[in-house]
Design a protein around this motif. Sequence first.
Motif, short mmCIF file in Angstrom:
data_model
loop_
_atom_site.label_atom_id
_atom_site.label_comp_id
_atom_site.label_asym_id
_atom_site.label_seq_id
_atom_site.Cartn_x
_atom_site.Cartn_y
_atom_site.Cartn_z
N ALA A 99 43.54 43.18 34.51
CA ALA A 99 44.36 42.30 33.66
C ALA A 99 45.56 43.05 33.10
CB ALA A 99 43.50 41.73 32.53
N ILE A 100 45.38 44.31 32.74
CA ILE A 100 46.50 45.12 32.25
C ILE A 100 47.53 45.30 33.35
CG2 ILE A 100 47.13 47.45 31.48
CD1 ILE A 100 44.40 47.47 29.96
N ILE A 101 47.08 45.59 34.56
CA ILE A 101 47.99 45.74 35.70
C ILE A 101 48.69 44.41 35.98
CG2 ILE A 101 48.09 46.14 38.20
CD1 ILE A 101 45.76 48.17 37.74
N ILE A 104 51.41 43.89 33.29
CA ILE A 104 52.55 44.78 33.51
C ILE A 104 53.36 44.30 34.71
CG2 ILE A 104 53.20 47.12 34.21
CD1 ILE A 104 50.82 48.11 32.49
N LEU A 105 52.69 43.92 35.78
CA LEU A 105 53.38 43.39 36.95
C LEU A 105 54.16 42.12 36.61
CD1 LEU A 105 53.80 43.67 40.05
CD2 LEU A 105 51.81 42.19 40.31
N GLY A 106 53.55 41.23 35.83
CA GLY A 106 54.23 40.01 35.41
C GLY A 106 55.47 40.31 34.57
N LEU A 136 52.88 37.04 28.05
CA LEU A 136 52.53 38.25 28.81
C LEU A 136 52.42 39.46 27.88
CD1 LEU A 136 54.63 37.90 32.07
CD2 LEU A 136 52.14 38.04 31.90
N TYR A 137 53.30 39.55 26.90
CA TYR A 137 53.24 40.66 25.94
C TYR A 137 51.92 40.61 25.16
CZ TYR A 137 53.91 43.29 21.68
OH TYR A 137 53.74 44.15 20.63
N PHE A 138 51.57 39.43 24.65
CA PHE A 138 50.32 39.31 23.88
C PHE A 138 49.09 39.51 24.76
CE2 PHE A 138 53.26 36.99 21.06
CZ PHE A 138 53.10 37.79 19.93
N TYR A 139 49.17 39.06 26.00
CA TYR A 139 48.10 39.27 26.97
C TYR A 139 47.89 40.76 27.19
CZ TYR A 139 45.87 38.86 31.65
OH TYR A 139 45.05 38.95 32.74
N ASP A 142 46.46 42.43 23.93
CA ASP A 142 45.06 42.05 23.72
C ASP A 142 44.15 42.74 24.74
OD1 ASP A 142 45.60 40.49 21.54
OD2 ASP A 142 45.36 38.57 22.59
N MET A 143 44.56 42.80 25.98
CA MET A 143 43.71 43.43 27.00
C MET A 143 43.61 44.94 26.81
SD MET A 143 42.48 40.87 28.40
CE MET A 143 41.38 41.81 29.40
N ILE A 144 44.66 45.57 26.30
CA ILE A 144 44.58 47.00 25.99
C ILE A 144 43.57 47.23 24.86
CG2 ILE A 144 45.87 48.93 24.98
CD1 ILE A 144 48.31 47.96 26.63
N LYS A 145 43.58 46.37 23.85
CA LYS A 145 42.62 46.49 22.74
C LYS A 145 41.19 46.26 23.22
CE LYS A 145 45.81 44.57 19.43
NZ LYS A 145 46.09 43.40 18.57
#
Length: 154
Positions: A99-101, A104-106, A136-139, A142-145
Amino acid sequence: MTQKTDFDGSTSQNNPKQRKDLLPLWIKFFIWIFLFAGIIGCLILSFGAFLDDTDLSLYGIKTNHPYSATGIFICLLFISKGFVAFGLWFEYQWAPKAAIIDAILGIIICVMVMVVLPFVFTTSYKLTFRLELIPLYFYLTDMIKIDKKWVNLK
């Protein structure tokens, strides 16, 4: 009303039993959308020859032909988003990193569409802002957290 507590005294809300409980509600909502979009992407790639005019669009990239380079790229993006959504919903360990990848790709694709493509494909530059960057920023944040908690949960 009393809250359930575990043996160590922490509340059940702070100590989720499933990895899905770590995901915010808005991400759970989009998981279902992208599961469906991934299936549609597979169907478009499989049966695109039978479709005369198919409007495909993601991150500002648009096409009407599923078997063009752009159409295949958009379908692959939808399939990859469906794959990530599948991993998150069924709680696979690799899902937060995917999801992080994906986020970032998005973000990279949105920035390319906003900044680079107008110079390459048009004679007059139009400044655009892709609203997809906001979720995308919030996604991504959130996924990093969630990533470390997700791995340690099971």
